[in-house]
Write a protein that holds these residues in place. Structure first.
Motif, PDB file in Angstrom:
ATOM      1  N   ALA A  11      -9.116  -2.499  -6.768  1.00 49.60           N
ATOM      2  CA  ALA A  11      -8.176  -1.158  -6.877  1.00 49.60           C
ATOM      3  C   ALA A  11      -8.297  -0.160  -5.483  1.00 49.60           C
ATOM      4  N   ALA A  12      -9.357  -0.380  -4.538  1.00 49.21           N
ATOM      5  CA  ALA A  12      -9.451   0.485  -3.360  1.00 49.21           C
ATOM      6  C   ALA A  12      -8.440  -0.057  -2.529  1.00 49.21           C
ATOM      7  N   GLN A  13      -8.307  -1.627  -2.356  1.00 49.95           N
ATOM      8  CA  GLN A  13      -7.183  -2.000  -1.541  1.00 49.95           C
ATOM      9  C   GLN A  13      -5.986  -1.641  -1.978  1.00 49.95           C
ATOM     10  N   SER A  14      -5.650  -1.389  -3.358  1.00 49.04           N
ATOM     11  CA  SER A  14      -4.261  -1.381  -3.856  1.00 49.04           C
ATOM     12  C   SER A  14      -3.890  -0.005  -3.714  1.00 49.04           C
ATOM     13  N   LYS A  15      -5.077   1.085  -3.638  1.00 46.83           N
ATOM     14  CA  LYS A  15      -4.870   2.544  -3.214  1.00 46.83           C
ATOM     15  C   LYS A  15      -4.248   2.716  -1.543  1.00 46.83           C
ATOM     16  N   GLN A  16      -5.119   1.843  -0.889  1.00 50.45           N
ATOM     17  CA  GLN A  16      -4.597   1.942   0.456  1.00 50.45           C
ATOM     18  C   GLN A  16      -3.467   1.473   0.913  1.00 50.45           C
ATOM     19  N   ASP A  17      -2.839   0.301   0.444  1.00 51.27           N
ATOM     20  CA  ASP A  17      -1.614  -0.398   0.321  1.00 51.27           C
ATOM     21  C   ASP A  17      -0.420   0.588  -0.319  1.00 51.27           C
ATOM     22  N   ASN A  18      -0.980   1.136  -1.591  1.00 52.87           N
ATOM     23  CA  ASN A  18       0.162   2.022  -2.279  1.00 52.87           C
ATOM     24  C   ASN A  18      -0.075   3.262  -2.440  1.00 52.87           C
ATOM     25  N   SER A  19      -0.434   4.077  -1.187  1.00 50.81           N
ATOM     26  CA  SER A  19      -0.803   5.197  -1.308  1.00 50.81           C
ATOM     27  C   SER A  19       0.143   6.367  -1.883  1.00 50.81           C
ATOM     28  N   LEU A  20       1.365   6.103  -1.583  1.00 54.88           N
ATOM     29  CA  LEU A  20       2.372   7.012  -2.318  1.00 54.88           C
ATOM     30  C   LEU A  20       2.639   6.802  -3.543  1.00 54.88           C
ATOM     31  N   LEU A  21       2.409   5.468  -4.077  1.00 56.05           N
ATOM     32  CA  LEU A  21       2.698   5.137  -5.552  1.00 56.05           C
ATOM     33  C   LEU A  21       1.499   5.842  -6.346  1.00 56.05           C
ATOM     34  N   PHE A  22       0.394   5.902  -5.778  1.00 54.18           N
ATOM     35  CA  PHE A  22      -0.926   6.591  -6.697  1.00 54.18           C
ATOM     36  C   PHE A  22      -0.593   8.006  -6.550  1.00 54.18           C
ATOM     37  N   GLU A  72       2.803  -1.576 -12.859  1.00 56.75           N
ATOM     38  CA  GLU A  72       3.278  -2.990 -12.419  1.00 56.75           C
ATOM     39  C   GLU A  72       3.163  -3.635 -11.114  1.00 56.75           C
ATOM     40  N   VAL A  73       3.257  -2.587 -10.014  1.00 60.26           N
ATOM     41  CA  VAL A  73       3.145  -2.718  -8.669  1.00 60.26           C
ATOM     42  C   VAL A  73       1.952  -2.467  -8.074  1.00 60.26           C
ATOM     43  N   VAL A  74       1.019  -1.538  -8.485  1.00 68.24           N
ATOM     44  CA  VAL A  74      -0.155  -1.200  -8.001  1.00 68.24           C
ATOM     45  C   VAL A  74      -1.239  -2.476  -8.597  1.00 68.24           C
ATOM     46  N   ILE A  75      -0.964  -2.833  -9.669  1.00 70.00           N
ATOM     47  CA  ILE A  75      -1.951  -3.932 -10.301  1.00 70.00           C
ATOM     48  C   ILE A  75      -1.513  -5.360  -9.743  1.00 70.00           C
ATOM     49  N   PRO A  76      -2.457  -5.851  -9.249  1.00 68.95           N
ATOM     50  CA  PRO A  76      -2.059  -7.455  -8.523  1.00 68.95           C
ATOM     51  C   PRO A  76      -1.387  -8.349  -9.361  1.00 68.95           C
ATOM     52  N   GLU A  77      -0.765  -9.095  -9.207  1.00 65.61           N
ATOM     53  CA  GLU A  77       0.169 -10.314  -9.872  1.00 65.61           C
ATOM     54  C   GLU A  77      -0.711 -10.931 -10.841  1.00 65.61           C
ATOM     55  N   ASN A 169      -7.339  18.333  -5.986  1.00 62.89           N
ATOM     56  CA  ASN A 169      -7.923  16.908  -5.758  1.00 62.89           C
ATOM     57  C   ASN A 169      -7.841  16.701  -4.293  1.00 62.89           C
ATOM     58  N   PRO A 170      -8.883  16.681  -3.508  1.00 60.30           N
ATOM     59  CA  PRO A 170      -8.947  16.292  -2.038  1.00 60.30           C
ATOM     60  C   PRO A 170      -8.100  15.150  -1.667  1.00 60.30           C
ATOM     61  N   GLU A 171      -8.068  14.125  -2.646  1.00 62.64           N
ATOM     62  CA  GLU A 171      -7.183  12.882  -2.316  1.00 62.64           C
ATOM     63  C   GLU A 171      -5.911  13.124  -2.318  1.00 62.64           C
ATOM     64  N   PHE A 172      -5.331  13.920  -2.802  1.00 58.26           N
ATOM     65  CA  PHE A 172      -3.919  14.269  -2.761  1.00 58.26           C
ATOM     66  C   PHE A 172      -3.658  15.773  -2.494  1.00 58.26           C
ATOM     67  N   ASP A 173      -4.353  16.575  -2.722  1.00 54.01           N
ATOM     68  CA  ASP A 173      -4.047  17.916  -2.513  1.00 54.01           C
ATOM     69  C   ASP A 173      -4.413  18.554  -1.079  1.00 54.01           C
ATOM     70  N   LEU A 174      -3.506  18.310  -0.114  1.00 52.30           N
ATOM     71  CA  LEU A 174      -4.013  18.558   1.426  1.00 52.30           C
ATOM     72  C   LEU A 174      -3.098  19.493   2.057  1.00 52.30           C
ATOM     73  N   ILE A 175      -3.458  20.162   2.973  1.00 51.81           N
ATOM     74  CA  ILE A 175      -2.670  20.925   3.711  1.00 51.81           C
ATOM     75  C   ILE A 175      -1.905  20.009   4.994  1.00 51.81           C
ATOM     76  N   SER A 176      -0.971  19.351   4.798  1.00 53.58           N
ATOM     77  CA  SER A 176      -0.427  18.425   5.450  1.00 53.58           C
ATOM     78  C   SER A 176       0.084  18.581   7.107  1.00 53.58           C
ATOM     79  N   ASN A 177       0.190  19.864   7.201  1.00 53.54           N
ATOM     80  CA  ASN A 177       0.623  20.171   8.365  1.00 53.54           C
ATOM     81  C   ASN A 177      -0.726  20.704   9.445  1.00 53.54           C
ATOM     82  N   PRO A 178      -0.691  20.018  10.503  1.00 54.35           N
ATOM     83  CA  PRO A 178      -1.909  20.299  11.293  1.00 54.35           C
ATOM     84  C   PRO A 178      -2.073  21.665  11.856  1.00 54.35           C
ATOM     85  N   SER A 179      -1.005  22.202  12.155  1.00 48.97           N
ATOM     86  CA  SER A 179      -1.181  23.644  12.758  1.00 48.97           C
ATOM     87  C   SER A 179      -1.545  24.527  11.581  1.00 48.97           C
ATOM     88  N   ILE A 180      -0.927  24.290  10.719  1.00 52.54           N
ATOM     89  CA  ILE A 180      -1.455  25.522   9.349  1.00 52.54           C
ATOM     90  C   ILE A 180      -2.907  25.134   9.387  1.00 52.54           C
TER      91      ILE A 180
END
Length: 462
Positions: A11-22, A72-77, A169-180
């Motif tokens: 699951a950890a590798q899948s999260k890394q490979d599919n971060s947008l899907l998670f 279906e995508v994030v769980i390996p075949e 959730n710090p995994e997803f809720d981020l201030i994505s702009n470095p200047s801000i």
């Protein structure tokens, strides 16, 4: 798919490979939960108890299918194959004791892998239940709410993928702009820094949710998922406004207090426009070609509002920051007013042209088609720039004109059509005067070249 297999850390590798899907999985699960809260749905004042929730249930099913598509995508075949083999053997060959042992290990949810399997398993079962119920064609209020309770229970009891286990959730809720991020860290007062940080996190969460709204598709699953994300935004915006009301009392700067109150007020007005006007009873119009347009317009209004709010707040702390420095496609309020004035000017010109050609049936038809062609552009790109007070008048006129068939232009009802268009011409002239009086436009000339270009582009028959 034994407990030993589950313990392997794929699951950890899948999260890394599919971060947008998670990330999309996170907002869809949150959206599905909120979709079953009646107060979040954009309804008119009809009797909820007697309402048929068939379309709502289909929308929930479509979003559930999107969740299954992600899983279906994030769980390996090989893991999915093991899951289906296990389901087969469970139904054909396994003893009750062996089944109990397997389910006990799965329900323990001591690894993210088991959390994903459990979500996958429960949503497959839920898809079957919803599909069977939908065959009846009528879903009662209580039936809809009961399904919602089951969906919510599966989501909230998932140890690793419950989106409500943390407010932010710090995994997803981020201030994505470095200047801000740098600006927030530089706020001297600790309490003020905390509150400003949370306000930014809400705004960037809105942007993240909207990034998963598809605007270029007619696929039912994508459109329903996009609608459910818009419903989620209504809930999130309500929470955001409540947070501002609570936190603003703890902020010392009166100027900052006023700005935050203004942002909260803007959100209250624009959410009324989106959910009480643009999306009202939208599921009753799901088969209409306008359904995607409603999704697109609502997305445009909320995206513009959110970006404007981020830039306004950022410029309070650093006036040198530009809107395009934060968002590449940003259009500031002056540019929006200029664009709005010019686009309404063109709309007015097509209305005047129609009135002038009304006496000639052939020219009347051409000018009406020109007007309708331009209305498609106006709905797609300009509606979102209208202020709340003007929006309903434009919306009603566009709705009425889109119901007119060509044969009506030569029939007995034509005088009424002409009278309605003449009344709208007067409204447009009043609106243009009001826009022209805006302070930001006092020294701005109308771009006649752009206006002529738009006229030429949409004029029927050249």
């Amino acid at each position: 798919m034994t407990p030993e297999e589950n313990s392997q850390n794929w699951a950890a590798q899948s999260k890394q490979d599919n971060s947008l899907l998670f990330s999309e999985l996170d907002v869809l699960l949150r959206g599905l939960d909120r979709f079953f809260s009646i107060e979040n749905l954009p309804y008119s004042n009809e009797n909820i108890a007697s309402r048929n929730f068939y379309e709502e249930l289909l929308a929930a099913r479509d979003a559930l299918l999107r969740v299954l598509g992600i899983l279906e995508v994030v769980i390996p075949e090989n893991r999915k194959n093991a899951y289906w083999f296990r389901k087969f053997t469970e139904s054909k060959f396994m003893s009750e004791g062996r089944i109990d042992e397997f389910r006990k290990a799965l329900y323990l949810q001591d690894t993210p892998e088991k959390g994903l399997y459990l979500l996958y398993d429960s949503f497959i079962n839920m898809k079957g239940i919803i599909s069977d119920l939908a065959r009846s064609g009528h879903i009662s209020y209580m039936g809809f709410m009961n399904i919602g309770n089951l969906v919510s229970k599966e989501i909230r009891e998932n140890v690793f993928f419950n989106p409500f286990r943390k407010n932010m959730n710090p995994e997803f809720d981020l201030i994505s702009n470095p200047s801000i991020s740098k600006i927030v860290r530089a706020v001297a007062d600790r309490d003020e820094r905390k509150h400003i940080s949370v306000i930014y996190l809400y705004l960037f969460r809105f942007i993240r949710i909207m990034s998963f709204i598809e605007l270029t598709t007619q696929r039912a699953v994508s459109l329903s998922s996009s609608l459910i994300l818009l419903v989620l935004l209504r809930s999130e915006i309500n929470a955001f406004r409540m947070y501002i009301d609570k936190s603003v009392k703890k902020i010392k700067s009166e100027d900052l207090q006023m700005l935050l109150h203004a942002i909260a007020y803007q959100f209250s007005m624009e959410t009324r426009r989106v959910y009480l006007q643009e999306l009202k009873d939208v599921l009753r119009k799901k088969a209409s070609i306008k359904f995607r347009g409603k999704i697109e317009n609502s997305h445009g209004i909320l995206k513009n509002l959110t970006e404007q709010s981020v830039v306004q707040l950022t410029q309070y702390f650093d006036p040198a920051v530009s809107g395009v420095g934060v968002f590449a496609s940003f259009m500031d309020k002056i540019e929006q007013s200029v664009r709005l004035r010019e686009d309404i000017h063109v709309l007015h010109a097509f209305v005047v042209l129609f009135c002038a050609k009304a006496g000639d049936p052939g020219e009347r038809l051409k000018s009406f088609e020109s007007l309708q062609n331009y209305m498609v552009y106006f709905e797609s790109f300009t509606f979102r720039l209208l202020r709340h007070d003007d929006y309903e008048e434009f919306s009603l006129f566009f709705h009425d004109l889109n119901t007119i068939r060509k044969e009506m232009l030569t029939g007995q009802v034509f005088p009424k059509i002409l009278d309605k268009i003449k009344q709208f011409r007067i409204f447009l002239e009043t609106t243009l005067r009001h826009i022209g009086n805006r302070s930001e436009l006092m020294d701005k000339q109308i771009d006649m070249v752009r206006i002529e270009t738009l006229m030429s582009q949409y004029r029927q028959g050249g």
